[in-house]
Design a protein around this motif. Structure first.
Motif, short mmCIF file in Angstrom:
data_model
loop_
_atom_site.label_atom_id
_atom_site.label_comp_id
_atom_site.label_asym_id
_atom_site.label_seq_id
_atom_site.Cartn_x
_atom_site.Cartn_y
_atom_site.Cartn_z
N THR A 38 31.24 48.93 -74.27
CA THR A 38 30.74 47.60 -74.63
C THR A 38 30.11 47.67 -76.02
N ALA A 39 29.84 46.51 -76.59
CA ALA A 39 29.19 46.46 -77.91
C ALA A 39 27.84 47.16 -77.85
N ASP A 40 27.09 46.96 -76.76
CA ASP A 40 25.80 47.64 -76.61
C ASP A 40 25.97 49.15 -76.52
N GLU A 41 26.97 49.60 -75.77
CA GLU A 41 27.21 51.05 -75.65
C GLU A 41 27.60 51.66 -76.99
N ARG A 42 28.39 50.93 -77.76
CA ARG A 42 28.77 51.42 -79.09
C ARG A 42 27.54 51.57 -79.98
N ARG A 43 26.67 50.55 -79.99
CA ARG A 43 25.46 50.60 -80.80
C ARG A 43 24.57 51.75 -80.35
N ILE A 44 24.38 51.90 -79.05
CA ILE A 44 23.54 52.98 -78.52
C ILE A 44 24.13 54.34 -78.88
N TYR A 45 25.44 54.48 -78.72
CA TYR A 45 26.10 55.75 -79.05
C TYR A 45 25.86 56.12 -80.51
N LEU A 46 26.08 55.17 -81.41
CA LEU A 46 25.90 55.45 -82.83
C LEU A 46 24.43 55.71 -83.16
N ASP A 47 23.53 54.96 -82.54
CA ASP A 47 22.10 55.22 -82.74
C ASP A 47 21.74 56.64 -82.30
N LEU A 48 22.23 57.04 -81.14
CA LEU A 48 21.92 58.37 -80.62
C LEU A 48 22.52 59.46 -81.50
N GLY A 58 23.04 59.24 -84.66
CA GLY A 58 22.20 59.27 -85.85
C GLY A 58 20.93 60.07 -85.62
N LYS A 59 20.32 59.90 -84.45
CA LYS A 59 19.12 60.66 -84.12
C LYS A 59 19.43 62.15 -84.00
N ILE A 60 20.53 62.47 -83.36
CA ILE A 60 20.93 63.88 -83.21
C ILE A 60 21.16 64.50 -84.58
N ALA A 61 21.90 63.81 -85.44
CA ALA A 61 22.15 64.32 -86.78
C ALA A 61 20.84 64.49 -87.55
N ASN A 72 17.83 65.04 -86.23
CA ASN A 72 17.13 66.19 -85.66
C ASN A 72 17.68 67.50 -86.20
N LEU A 73 18.99 67.61 -86.22
CA LEU A 73 19.62 68.84 -86.71
C LEU A 73 19.36 69.03 -88.20
N GLY A 74 19.42 67.94 -88.96
CA GLY A 74 19.16 68.04 -90.39
C GLY A 74 17.76 68.52 -90.69
N VAL A 75 16.77 67.98 -89.98
CA VAL A 75 15.38 68.41 -90.18
C VAL A 75 15.23 69.88 -89.78
N SER A 76 15.86 70.25 -88.67
CA SER A 76 15.77 71.64 -88.20
C SER A 76 16.36 72.60 -89.24
N LEU A 77 17.47 72.23 -89.84
CA LEU A 77 18.10 73.09 -90.85
C LEU A 77 17.27 73.16 -92.12
N GLU A 78 16.63 72.06 -92.50
CA GLU A 78 15.79 72.06 -93.70
C GLU A 78 14.59 72.99 -93.54
N ARG A 79 14.09 73.09 -92.31
CA ARG A 79 12.93 73.94 -92.05
C ARG A 79 13.30 75.41 -92.07
N GLY A 80 14.59 75.67 -91.87
CA GLY A 80 15.05 77.06 -91.91
C GLY A 80 14.98 77.67 -90.59
N GLY A 91 26.84 70.16 -77.95
CA GLY A 91 27.53 70.74 -79.10
C GLY A 91 29.02 70.85 -78.87
N TYR A 92 29.41 71.34 -77.69
CA TYR A 92 30.84 71.50 -77.39
C TYR A 92 31.55 70.14 -77.41
#
Length: 145
Positions: free
Chosen positions: A120-130, A132-135, A137-145, A8-9
């Protein structure tokens, strides 16, 4: 606890630095950083309701309403009645804002290039994929309340 070990920080730090770099790049074009999510959402001639824009940008309705009011004051938005629901308005970018899209897109590309430099191109793709997953996870958690 070390700040470097907190997802988070570190995410918040990166976001603040992105925002500062964007502010520096787009302010001379008369565009505020708070407007960028609206530019993203409405690029390509799209139109959305205020509620759709708020969801798209993950902002509270009052925050989006204030942003849209400032953008309208600055001549960057046009509103028209929704053809299927007269109680709603569709919001689109005004011609003046569309003229600034290239500058905003260029700033985004440049700042992303600096931020992701050295990855690297692979690191960029992995970073953005991760992220997206984090966002997600947080979105689902917030929807659940």
């Amino acid at each position: 606890m070390k700040s470097e070990d907190s997802a988070g920080y570190m995410t918040n730090l990166a976001a603040r630095l992105f925002a500062q770099a964007m502010e520096r790049a787009i302010r001379p074009h008369g565009v505020a950083v708070a407007y960028v999510p609206v530019f993203f959402a409405l690029s390509g001639g799209r139109e959305m309701t205020q509620a759709e824009l708020a969801r798209h940008a993950a902002l509270e309705q009052p925050t989006m309403a204030a942003t849209l009011s400032r953008m309208e004051r600055d001549g960057m938005l046009v509103r028209r009645p929704h053809p299927e629901d007269g109680r709603k308005m569709l919001i689109g970018l005004a011609p003046e804002a569309r003229e600034k899209l290239e500058a905003v897109a260029g700033a985004v590309a440049s700042i992303n290039g600096v931020a992701l430099g050295g990855l690297t191109a692979d690191e960029r793709r992995i970073y953005l994929d991760l992220l997206g997953k984090i966002a997600g996870n947080l979105g689902v958690s917030l929807e659940r309340g």
